[in-house]
Scaffold this active site. Sequence first.
Site, PDB file in Angstrom:
ATOM      1  N   GLU A 275       0.841  -1.310   0.070  1.00 26.03           N
ATOM      2  CA  GLU A 275      -0.015   0.031   0.069  1.00 26.03           C
ATOM      3  C   GLU A 275       0.741   1.400  -0.006  1.00 26.03           C
ATOM      4  OE1 GLU A 275      -2.941   0.605   2.913  1.00 26.03           O
ATOM      5  OE2 GLU A 275      -3.523  -1.609   3.047  1.00 26.03           O
ATOM      6  N   GLU A 329     -13.389   5.825  -1.107  1.00 25.39           N
ATOM      7  CA  GLU A 329     -14.491   5.175  -0.239  1.00 25.39           C
ATOM      8  C   GLU A 329     -15.203   5.906   0.897  1.00 25.39           C
ATOM      9  OE1 GLU A 329     -12.509   0.919   0.511  1.00 25.39           O
ATOM     10  OE2 GLU A 329     -10.827   1.955   0.018  1.00 25.39           O
ATOM     11  N   LYS A 332     -15.704   4.808   4.881  1.00 22.29           N
ATOM     12  CA  LYS A 332     -14.654   4.399   5.688  1.00 22.29           C
ATOM     13  C   LYS A 332     -14.579   5.509   6.880  1.00 22.29           C
ATOM     14  CE  LYS A 332     -10.703   2.988   4.510  1.00 22.29           C
ATOM     15  NZ  LYS A 332      -9.306   2.841   4.115  1.00 22.29           N
ATOM     16  N   GLU A 338      -8.881   9.677   4.746  1.00 21.39           N
ATOM     17  CA  GLU A 338      -9.141   8.185   4.841  1.00 21.39           C
ATOM     18  C   GLU A 338      -9.987   7.766   3.511  1.00 21.39           C
ATOM     19  OE1 GLU A 338      -8.285   5.136   6.282  1.00 21.39           O
ATOM     20  OE2 GLU A 338      -6.469   6.590   6.852  1.00 21.39           O
TER      21      GLU A 338
END
Length: 394
Positions: A275, A329, A332, A338
Amino acid sequence: MVFEGRIRLCWVLFRVVFLIIVAVAASFRANAFTGTYGINYGRIADNIPSPDKVVELLRADKIKNVRIFDFDHSVLEAFSGTGLELVVGLPNGYLSNMSSSPANALDWVKQNIVAFLPATHIVGIAVGNEVLGGSDQELWGDLYGAVTNIYNATKQLNIDSIVQISTSHSSAVFNDSYPPSSGTFSSNLMQYMKPLLKFFSQIGSPFCLNAYPFLAYMSDPDNIDINYALFQNTSGIYDNVTGLHYDNMLDAQIDAAYAALEDVGFGKMEVIITETGWASRGDQDEAAATVENARTYNYNLRKRLALRKGTPLRPKILLRVYVFALFNEDDKSGPTSERNFGLFEPNGSIVYNIGFKGLQSSASAKGQGADGWERRYSSSWLACALALFLLFRP
């Protein structure tokens, strides 16, 4: 009756070719990464495209290496026959169950991996994510047992040569990482880390690291040059111990991991970045999370990987990276950043331009495979061609 017989023959031939491929691969260790660039396909959102559309998107932009964080069957089915190479995640919540019972691990591998082979090219299983150094210390002791039981299940089912077992670590596993030569693991994790590293060394798995220059910069913006974090022109840093120069932070983070591995006797183990990324939007106290910085980081990262070279400490080991993440997203938790690491919007369009097209030109992408997959799986095409000939010949 003749037609049904030919259908059965077609399926038998396909399975035979798959078993031949497995037998040939048995003399090699599993390798879950082809090339240098991959992406994480997270799905903690209520507005992202269906898995079928995601496959369209990935193939349109020739992104072949993909990691998911679970084993959702709708995703595994959507990837069937695409040539995309998939690393399947075993979430942290399953580790205790897998660690305590080899039978549970065997059942899980049968139902969620073997059941989808060979049509879905599952090339790896990521057992847990950022477990060591995480807040749930009970999982620290479960990780090794889960890893070994999952691996033994793949071995028992004769897929250990094509499905690589790994786990990803955060920077929390390090006691020190600056300068890179001072990289060491945290002493309180060594009783868990060393057996894990020994096992991965034996089966040929890499050390998987989630590395975020974005987070490092955010933690100390007064003392870190943002250009150093973004792969921009900068004086960089010199490591006085090794005499090596670093012009970007990601290389330095990777070499700190190599130094830590060497410190405990595993200097030959490869480091793969599972990641990395940069948020395009953040809260008021996340000033570095901008579209321009995210574009700069990810564009320069692609350029860095296109050089097909290693790090200053390991120049001959090709750097391999999975970018985080495919989509923003929206479900999250945590700070705004984030929810904004994605390269693509929920509708499949690009968040910023780093050379990808998005779904806007997906119609022309349906006939395109992921880069290089035709060569690797040409034997499967040969089997299908032979089967079709037998099926429809006069």
